[in-house]
Design a protein around this motif. Structure first.
Motif, mmCIF file in Angstrom:
data_model
loop_
_atom_site.group_PDB
_atom_site.id
_atom_site.type_symbol
_atom_site.label_atom_id
_atom_site.label_comp_id
_atom_site.label_asym_id
_atom_site.label_seq_id
_atom_site.Cartn_x
_atom_site.Cartn_y
_atom_site.Cartn_z
ATOM 1 N N HIS A 129 0.783 -1.247 0.000
ATOM 2 C CA HIS A 129 0.000 0.000 0.000
ATOM 3 C C HIS A 129 0.810 1.291 0.000
ATOM 4 N N ASP A 171 -1.044 -3.826 12.336
ATOM 5 C CA ASP A 171 -0.184 -3.040 13.227
ATOM 6 C C ASP A 171 -0.998 -2.024 14.034
ATOM 7 N N GLY A 197 0.514 -4.745 6.727
ATOM 8 C CA GLY A 197 1.441 -4.818 7.851
ATOM 9 C C GLY A 197 0.925 -5.621 9.038
ATOM 10 N N ASP A 210 -4.620 -0.714 7.655
ATOM 11 C CA ASP A 210 -3.283 -0.766 8.244
ATOM 12 C C ASP A 210 -3.097 0.482 9.126
ATOM 13 N N TYR A 211 -2.221 0.381 10.122
ATOM 14 C CA TYR A 211 -1.980 1.534 11.007
ATOM 15 C C TYR A 211 -1.428 2.733 10.234
ATOM 16 N N HIS A 212 -0.776 2.460 9.112
ATOM 17 C CA HIS A 212 -0.154 3.540 8.339
ATOM 18 C C HIS A 212 -1.001 3.868 7.112
ATOM 19 N N TYR A 259 3.274 -6.460 12.896
ATOM 20 C CA TYR A 259 4.674 -6.820 13.155
ATOM 21 C C TYR A 259 4.908 -7.497 14.486
HETATM 22 ZN ZN LIG Z 1 1.643 -0.421 8.630
#
Ligand SMILES: [Zn+2]
Length: 337
Positions: free
Chosen positions: A156, A280, A317, A191-193, A319
């Motif tokens: 992404h 994440d 992600g 995703d967290y980002h 982790y």
């Molecule tokens: Zn991420």
């Protein structure tokens, strides 16, 4: 549910650490992440594994202008352990020629110096995109209502100009392009980002709705994208929606953001949903900042399922390999009875 796995994941296994001020960072995208997810899903008979199919290279190369750069740079390396990091970034005003045969020109194609190219990176990233394409094909043929593509590397952060952020080819964008001839597509990035690459791919394309729920880019990667005022451009204005949320966000606040996005997708009349599924956002993730708990992902999966449209779930992600498998499994269970 069908789980699509790829066939060569362990060949892209970067090992690199760096120091930023007092903090030591290391590349966290290891093949162990995939092993953890497989272990959790294999233990449950409700998941059936199938191997990704090969697809024509042009489905990937036509979307990613740096395709040949990644391939040729990998071929120039001496062995499977060597890692090449672009470390020269030309900046604005530079005389750009966009050559692809010199690894040192990588700064033209890449956003950062933390996304290494190894000898097998091209093959592994291509197989990751093929994993998403295999899922898209199952939906397009009407054979499945919801499928999970166990992609790695993630995609992404890879955009239509540059790659980066551990991402090489954008898996969900490649799948969306494959589905578009059949109908409108909605992509939601959890995703967290922020999914900056995905957003940029479709910023001016009104037949794809993109949305992302993520840590506020004021203090989280990718910093330069992911703000609420980014709503799409030109004829596609109104077809991008960002939900930047503060550190410490818990399920209640998170679910409200999901609901706002689902309402927009209902208004958009999408034929397909693609989810960029990063985990994440978990409270114990080493690089995330939200406070979602392992068991809560089922409820989030159920929310998305309520749309009732064919859905491709692509791994991004996540982790903390101690909880990653359970998070993925719980999210997928939300799509099942
Ligand atoms: Zn991420």
């Amino acid at each position: 549910m069908k789980v699509i796995e790829k066939y060569n994941d362990s060949l892209h296994n970067p090992y690199w650490k760096f120091q930023l001020g007092p903090e030591a960072y290391e590349v966290k995208d290891t093949p162990l992440r995939v092993e953890a997810i497989k272990k959790a899903l294999r233990a449950d008979q409700r998941f059936q594994f199938i191997t990704a199919d090969p697809f024509p290279e042009r489905l990937i190369s036509r979307l990613h202008p740096y395709h040949d750069y990644i391939r040729k740079t990998g071929l120039s390396l001496q062995n499977d352990k060597e890692e090449f990091y672009p470390d020269l970034f030309p900046g604005e005003g530079a005389h750009l020629r966009k050559k692809v045969d010199n690894p040192l020109w990588g700064g033209i194609w890449c956003t950062d110096a933390v996304t290494p190219i190894m000898r097998k990176t091209y093959e592994v990233a291509r197989a990751s995109a093929e994993t998403a394409l295999t899922g898209a094909a199952l939906l397009r043929e009407g054979r499945e209502k919801a499928v999970y593509a166990l992609c790695r590397p993630s995609g992404h952060h890879a955009g239509p100009r540059v790659f980066g952020g551990y991402c090489y080819f954008n898996n969900v964008a490649t799948a969306a392009e494959y589905l578009l001839p059949e109908g409108r597509v909605a992509i939601v990035d959890i995703d967290y980002h922020h999914g900056n690459g995905t957003q940029e791919f479709f910023d001016e394309i009104k037949s794809v709705f993109t949305a992302s729920i993520h840590g506020d880019p004021d203090n989280e990667y990718p910093y330069f994208w992911g703000y609420a005022e980014e709503i799409g451009k030109g004829q596609a204005e109104g077809t991008n929606h960002n939900e930047p949320l503060p550190k410490g966000t818990q399920l209640a606040q998170y679910s409200e953001a999901v609901d706002r996005i689902l309402d927009m997708i209902r208004g958009f009349d999408a034929a397909y949903l693609i989810i960029s599924a990063g985990f994440d956002t978990h409270e114990a993730d080493p690089i995330g900042g939200f406070k979602l708990r392992t068991e809560e992902y089922t409820a989030i999966g159920k929310q998305f399922r309520s749309l009732g449209i064919p859905t491709l779930i692509c791994q991004e992600g996540g982790y903390n390999i101690d909880v990653l498998g359970a998070c993925v499994k719980n999210f997928l269970l939300g799509f099942m009875d």
